[in-house]
Design a protein around this motif. Structure first.
Motif, PDB file in Angstrom:
ATOM      1  N   SER A 166       0.832  -1.209   0.000  1.00 30.03           N
ATOM      2  CA  SER A 166       0.000   0.000   0.000  1.00 30.03           C
ATOM      3  C   SER A 166       0.865   1.257   0.000  1.00 30.03           C
ATOM      4  CB  SER A 166      -0.920   0.006   1.228  1.00 30.03           C
ATOM      5  OG  SER A 166      -1.788  -1.105   1.206  1.00 30.03           O
ATOM      6  N   ASP A 167       1.923   1.264   0.798  1.00 28.87           N
ATOM      7  CA  ASP A 167       2.823   2.424   0.843  1.00 28.87           C
ATOM      8  C   ASP A 167       3.527   2.612  -0.499  1.00 28.87           C
ATOM      9  OD1 ASP A 167       2.076   2.745   3.435  1.00 28.87           O
ATOM     10  OD2 ASP A 167       3.920   1.894   4.308  1.00 28.87           O
ATOM     11  N   SER A 168       3.959   1.495  -1.102  1.00 32.55           N
ATOM     12  CA  SER A 168       4.645   1.569  -2.389  1.00 32.55           C
ATOM     13  C   SER A 168       3.702   2.108  -3.471  1.00 32.55           C
ATOM     14  CB  SER A 168       5.166   0.190  -2.783  1.00 32.55           C
ATOM     15  OG  SER A 168       5.894   0.254  -3.990  1.00 32.55           O
ATOM     16  N   ARG A 169       2.458   1.695  -3.420  1.00 34.06           N
ATOM     17  CA  ARG A 169       1.459   2.172  -4.385  1.00 34.06           C
ATOM     18  C   ARG A 169       1.269   3.677  -4.259  1.00 34.06           C
ATOM     19  NH1 ARG A 169      -3.839   3.319  -5.221  1.00 34.06           N
ATOM     20  NH2 ARG A 169      -4.953   2.209  -6.906  1.00 34.06           N
ATOM     21  N   GLN A 170       1.185   4.141  -3.025  1.00 34.63           N
ATOM     22  CA  GLN A 170       0.999   5.570  -2.799  1.00 34.63           C
ATOM     23  C   GLN A 170       2.200   6.376  -3.298  1.00 34.63           C
ATOM     24  OE1 GLN A 170       0.185   6.059   1.358  1.00 34.63           O
ATOM     25  NE2 GLN A 170      -1.802   4.964   1.271  1.00 34.63           N
ATOM     26  N   ARG A 171       3.412   5.839  -3.069  1.00 32.30           N
ATOM     27  CA  ARG A 171       4.611   6.558  -3.527  1.00 32.30           C
ATOM     28  C   ARG A 171       4.658   6.650  -5.052  1.00 32.30           C
ATOM     29  NH1 ARG A 171       6.955   3.714   0.916  1.00 32.30           N
ATOM     30  NH2 ARG A 171       7.607   2.008  -0.450  1.00 32.30           N
ATOM     31  N   ILE A 172       4.285   5.587  -5.733  1.00 34.71           N
ATOM     32  CA  ILE A 172       4.282   5.600  -7.208  1.00 34.71           C
ATOM     33  C   ILE A 172       3.224   6.570  -7.720  1.00 34.71           C
ATOM     34  CG2 ILE A 172       3.811   4.200  -9.261  1.00 34.71           C
ATOM     35  CD1 ILE A 172       5.032   1.813  -7.774  1.00 34.71           C
ATOM     36  N   GLU A 173       2.069   6.584  -7.081  1.00 30.51           N
ATOM     37  CA  GLU A 173       0.982   7.459  -7.515  1.00 30.51           C
ATOM     38  C   GLU A 173       1.374   8.926  -7.381  1.00 30.51           C
ATOM     39  OE1 GLU A 173      -3.853   7.870  -6.784  1.00 30.51           O
ATOM     40  OE2 GLU A 173      -2.585   6.835  -5.310  1.00 30.51           O
ATOM     41  N   ALA A 174       2.226   9.230  -6.409  1.00 31.64           N
ATOM     42  CA  ALA A 174       2.600  10.624  -6.147  1.00 31.64           C
ATOM     43  C   ALA A 174       3.985  10.978  -6.671  1.00 31.64           C
ATOM     44  CB  ALA A 174       2.544  10.867  -4.635  1.00 31.64           C
ATOM     45  N   CYS A 175       4.555  10.136  -7.549  1.00 33.75           N
ATOM     46  CA  CYS A 175       5.959  10.345  -7.934  1.00 33.75           C
ATOM     47  C   CYS A 175       6.154  11.413  -9.014  1.00 33.75           C
ATOM     48  CB  CYS A 175       6.577   9.029  -8.407  1.00 33.75           C
ATOM     49  SG  CYS A 175       5.897   8.441  -9.971  1.00 33.75           S
ATOM     50  N   GLY A 176       5.117  11.869  -9.657  1.00 33.72           N
ATOM     51  CA  GLY A 176       5.286  12.879 -10.700  1.00 33.72           C
ATOM     52  C   GLY A 176       4.657  12.445 -12.002  1.00 33.72           C
TER      53      GLY A 176
END
Length: 1014
Positions: A370-380
């Motif tokens: 879940s954390d990894s998904r959120q980071r990818i979604e907010a990466c740019g």
């Protein structure tokens, strides 16, 4: 009756004998039975003490496990108590009384006078008292003689009186010899011993009934506990009533013994009163001496002893059977408590392991995703930022998620509680083995009677348990174990699949960024979808563990209850009798089954011979009919491959393009070198490894890999090179075109070894032998070294010369199709040049299913199988529940897939892709297989068959090479090939013409039947 004192008897000797009887005989009998009654009373008191020590007896149960432990201990002590009581009784059973009594009686009898001489006034015989009329004359004679003696004495005294002499005694006396010991023995056995049977029966019957009453109390307590363990509604036990019952039993035993003492005392008094009455009559016509002959008295005594022993042995059997039957009930209940206890331990262990060991690991992995998904979604939104984030997340996933969290969780799922089921079964087996091998019982529970040996039934509780109850329980445990193993295996596969799904999604997203159509938005969306699929896999794995808990709490508990029901049946003697009959019948049936199996096997061995002969005759008949029809002009229209079949390859490629990018990568029809796709080639891989080992031992080794196109030869070589430490230089080349000339041959090896142009084959040999390093040379498509024409084998012969002269420095590995191998072996004996032949076998249906399933799992997509109309209308399919329908469709599809692909993985993947019907909500719909009619192959012309033969023996030919082989012009060759291409018989993905893979195997089979191929 008022007890008579010793002075009441008329005869002093009888008085003395009675006094001695009261000192030695009667106390022995009373003490013997009194001891047995005391032992029974001790059993009752011990049971009462055990019962009183039960903390929860008769109260509501709060802690089930504590209750089970208490009842288990109670039953264990009760069984020990019954066994101890039974052993004590066996050491001094009722029948022992006869032995002790006989010894005491003989000692008492020997202390009495053997014969007593009695001189007494003669008394006249009363004829009415004599029982035998034949004695009347003798009695009358004796009476007359007595009267004569009296008259004579009176006459003599009258004469003596005249002479004033003292008168003589006028009384006439007689002397009797009384056999006193014989008299006592006869009355003791005939009167006392036999008459004591009824009081003894009353005593033992009442004592047994009282013990049965205690048994019933125990049954009530057992029934109460059984109901609690099975969660049944049950009213509280009346503990006061139970205590009162036990007091009543103890009081009843005392009263029974008192009554027996009274009856036995009265019997002794009456017996000696009869002896006293009989004494004056012995050695008279009333009771002649012949009645007390030693032989007669001994015979009567032996008979009385035998009857008494028979009676008491019957009571011993009855009492032992009573104890044995009760002990059997206790053993059965103890077994249930023991198994229930083991089951509860297993249940607690599994629950604890899931809650404390597994659940936190699942939560940790889900949080990471879940954390990894959120980071990818907010990466740019730029490709660069997305690429950097994906690379970072993939690295972190490999380091933290896969190597640590997932590896740890998979290890826990591997080593957890699967062996505990075996331990439970082993423990149950041990407990059943400890159950008695032999117990006895009496039908209808007639334990208050003396029984004969024939009335006592024997059973083997252990055998009965092994016969029905234990196998059923084992079946339940085995099913749950298999279910648990399957759920754990599925969970592990889902966890590993989840890691692969996540890693593969990140890798695919990175590759998508390099594609022209790969926008940043699509890349992020693809990665997020991959994370969602991975989390979904994780949830399914966790649900699998939940199913294990549910199954153990419900199905396993029901299995325990069923096991209890089965073993409780042994408490009913009528059930035991039926089970014994059933076992005997099954054993008899087993013998007849073995004989029948032998007969069936003989028939089975004969059937293939008959079928093979029949098929041969049928085929010959069909050919004859076909020839006759052809001559008569009745020839059926030729059947050709359909347009759908001719477009099969192209349509499959179009289907592939519509699938998600992850799925496209997984099902590309190209060889793989990834271990996760490597399935069922262990045998071939082992042969390759052994060849390498043998070559390193300076043996002359060369290897031929022989397999159909698409059977996985290249993938096998890729895996072999990737997973084995080959410390040799590797030169590998796949030939895609024919090497027709010597120059092409020399140029090929110059390029392979990265050397200047070789001038001859000898130059290549010298180069390899003079090289400072050994090497592994792999040549795929070895058949491209020849053409089936005059001088077309020269390059192949050059290759064999090269191999033969460089085997010390080079391990040669050549890959070739099996049909070309067969042809070359018959023409130029190719097998002489290869020491090791590794045949690539067709994959089994299970292996094909595993390969396709494994690829699909990596994609993260679920499968939904669509039934065809014929299946939808079938009764078998409609009878299935919804959860059963998908496995049914899956099984049918893979069965057909295996048949159509002939075990060829490439062809199986072609069919699989062709069956896809779109993607929706992480689910890929899979259609049904339409069966293809290959009968048109039999209608192909001889020219077409020759074309196919040439293409198969060369694994495809370009137009120029085909013209050379067929000795035709290119134009003429084209006129032959193009129509076959349009009909779908051939395909031409690039320059080479090849057999349509859909019909390849049916064509080969037909060519072999027509002797076009060997």
């Amino acid at each position: 009756m008022t007890r008579i004192s010793s002075m009441d008897y008329h005869n002093k000797a009888v008085n003395q004998a009675y006094v001695a009887f009261l000192e030695h005989i009667e106390p022995l009998v009373l003490e013997f039975y009194g001891s047995r009654i005391k032992e029974q009373a001790a059993l009752v008191k011990s049971y009462r003490l055990l019962y009183k020590k039960l903390p929860d007896a008769g109260t509501s149960i709060d802690d089930l496990l504590t209750h089970v432990d208490q009842q288990h201990e109670f039953r264990k002590k009760l069984l020990a108590l019954l066994d101890k009581h039974q052993n004590e009784f066996s050491a001094s059973a009722y029948g022992d009384l006869v032995f002790h009594l006989k010894a005491s009686f003989n000692k008492w009898l020997q202390a009495q006078p053997e014969t007593i001489e009695v001189r007494e006034p003669y008394k006249k015989y009363l004829l009415g008292v004599l029982r035998n009329p034949f004695l009347y004359p003798h009695a009358a004679f004796l009476n007359v003689r007595y009267e004569a003696k009296v008259f004579w004495r009176h006459l003599r005294n009258s004469i003596r009186k005249v002479f004033r002499k003292k008168p003589l005694d006028p009384v006439v006396y007689r002397t009797r010899q009384v056999p006193f010991q014989a008299l006592l023995s006869d009355y003791f056995h005939q009167r006392y011993l036999l008459s004591s049977h009824q009081p003894t029966t009353d005593l033992l019957s009442k004592s047994s009934r009282l013990l049965i009453q205690l048994w019933k109390v125990d049954e009530k307590l057992d029934a109460y506990n059984q109901a609690i363990l099975q969660n049944e509604k049950v009213s509280e036990l009346d503990t006061e009533a139970i205590s009162e019952t036990m007091e009543t039993i103890l009081h009843g035993q005392k009263e029974a013994m008192k009554s027996f003492e009274k009856e036995l005392s009265e019997l002794g008094l009456a017996c000696f009163k009869d002896i006293d009455d009989q004494f004056p009559l012995v050695d008279t016509l009333y009771v002649p001496l012949s009645r007390y002959k030693k032989e007669t008295v001994a015979k009567n005594a032996h008979k009385a002893d035998g009857l008494t022993a028979h009676l008491l042995d019957g009571w011993s059997r009855s009492y032992k059977a009573l104890l044995d039957d009760w002990a059997l009930d206790v053993e059965i209940t103890l077994l249930y408590f023991s198994v229930f206890d083991a089951f509860h331990d297993l249940q607690v262990k599994i629950d604890r392991h899931i809650e404390t060991d597994l659940s936190p690991s699942f939560q940790s992995i889900e949080k990471f995703l879940s954390d990894s998904r959120q980071r990818i979604e907010a990466c740019g939104t730029t490709k660069k930022s997305i690429r950097e984030m994906l690379i970072k997340e993939r690295s972190e996933s490999s380091r933290q998620l896969i190597d640590k969290s997932i590896a740890s969780l998979v290890e826990k799922l591997t080593i957890c509680f699967t062996t505990d089921f075996d331990k439970l079964l082993n423990k149950t087996n041990t407990l059943v083995d400890k159950v008695s091998e032999k117990r006895v019982y009496i039908k209808a529970g007639r334990y208050d009677e003396s029984v004969t040996e024939a009335e006592v039934e024997q059973i083997s509780p252990s055998e009965l348990l092994h016969f029905e109850a234990l196998p059923r329980f084992k079946e339940v445990v085995e099913q749950i174990k298999q279910f648990t193993d399957k759920q754990l295996e599925d969970a592990r596969a889902m966890i590993l699949g989840m890691s692969t799904v996540w890693d593969f999604s990140l890798e695919s997203t990175l590759l998508m960024l390099d594609e022209p159509q790969g926008s940043p938005e699509k890349a992020v969306h693809g990665a997020m979808e991959g994370a969602d699929r991975a989390i979904e896999h994780l949830k399914e794995a966790r649900n699998a563990l939940g199913h294990i808990r549910e199954t153990i709490h419900s199905d396993f508990h029901q299995g325990i209850i069923r096991f209890n029901v089965d073993i409780q049946r042994l408490k009913n003697t009528e059930n035991i009798f039926e089970l014994n009959l059933k076992i005997a019948r099954i054993k008899a049936l087993e013998k007849s089954r073995q004989l029948r199996q032998k007969g069936i096997q003989m028939v089975k061995n004969l059937i293939p011979v008959v079928v093979h002969t029949g098929k041969g005759l049928y085929i010959d008949l069909l050919r004859i009919v076909k020839d006759i029809k052809a001559r008569a002009g009745f020839v059926e229209n030729q059947k050709y491959v359909t347009f759908e079949l001719s477009e099969f390859i192209n349509e499959t490629q179009e289907v592939l393009k519509k699938l998600p990018f992850v799925y496209q990568r997984l099902f590309q029809l190209t060889p793989t070198d990834e271990s996760r796709f490597f399935v069922n080639r262990e045998k071939e891989l082992g042969e390759l490894k052994q060849s390498l080992v043998n070559w390193k031992k300076d043996r002359f080794i060369s290897v031929a890999l022989i397999g159909d196109k698409g059977s996985g030869v290249t993938s096998l070589l890729n895996y072999f090179l990737a997973n084995n430490e080959v410390d040799l230089r590797i030169d590998r080349q796949t030939l895609n075109e024919k090497l027709n000339t010597e120059q092409q041959y020399l140029d090929f090896f110059s390029a392979l070894f990265e050397q200047p142009a070789f001038e001859s084959n000898q130059a290549i040999i010298e180069y390899l032998n003079n090289s400072s390093e050994s090497r592994l040379v792999i040549l795929e498509n070895l058949h491209h070294f020849y053409l089936k024409k005059v001088n077309g084998f020269d390059n192949l012969q050059r290759l064999f010369e090269l191999m033969s002269n460089t085997m010390k420095k080079v391990l040669w590995v050549g890959a070739i199709t099996k049909h070309v191998w067969s042809y070359l072996d018959k023409t130029i004996q190719i097998s002489n040049y290869f020491t090791n032949e590794v045949f690539i076998s067709s994959l089994s249906p299970e292996a094909l299913e595993e390969i396709i399933t494994r690829r699909n799992k990596i994609s993260g997509f679920r499968l939904h199988f669509i039934p065809e109309a014929e299946v939808l209308d079938s009764k078998a399919f409609r009878a299935l529940s919804e959860p059963e329908k998908q496995p049914f469709l899956r099984k049918n599809l893979f069965k057909k897939l295996s048949l159509l692909s002939f075990g060829n993985i490439s062809l199986a993947q072609l069919y699989w892709l062709r069956l896809t019907r779109g993607v929706k909500d992480n689910t890929i719909n899979i259609g049904y297989i339409k069966e293809i009619d290959f009968s048109f192959i039999k209608e192909l012309s001889a020219a077409e068959l020759f074309v196919m033969q040439a293409i198969i023996l060369h694994d495809g030919l370009i137009l120029e090479d085909f013209a050379r082989v067929m000795d035709k012009t290119e134009a003429a060759s084209k006129n032959v090939l193009v129509p076959m291409l349009e009909k779908g018989l051939l395909i031409r993905p690039r320059q080479k013409y090849n057999i349509n893979p859909i019909i390849f195997n049916p064509v080969v089979s037909y060519l072999q039947s027509r002797n076009f191929l060997g």
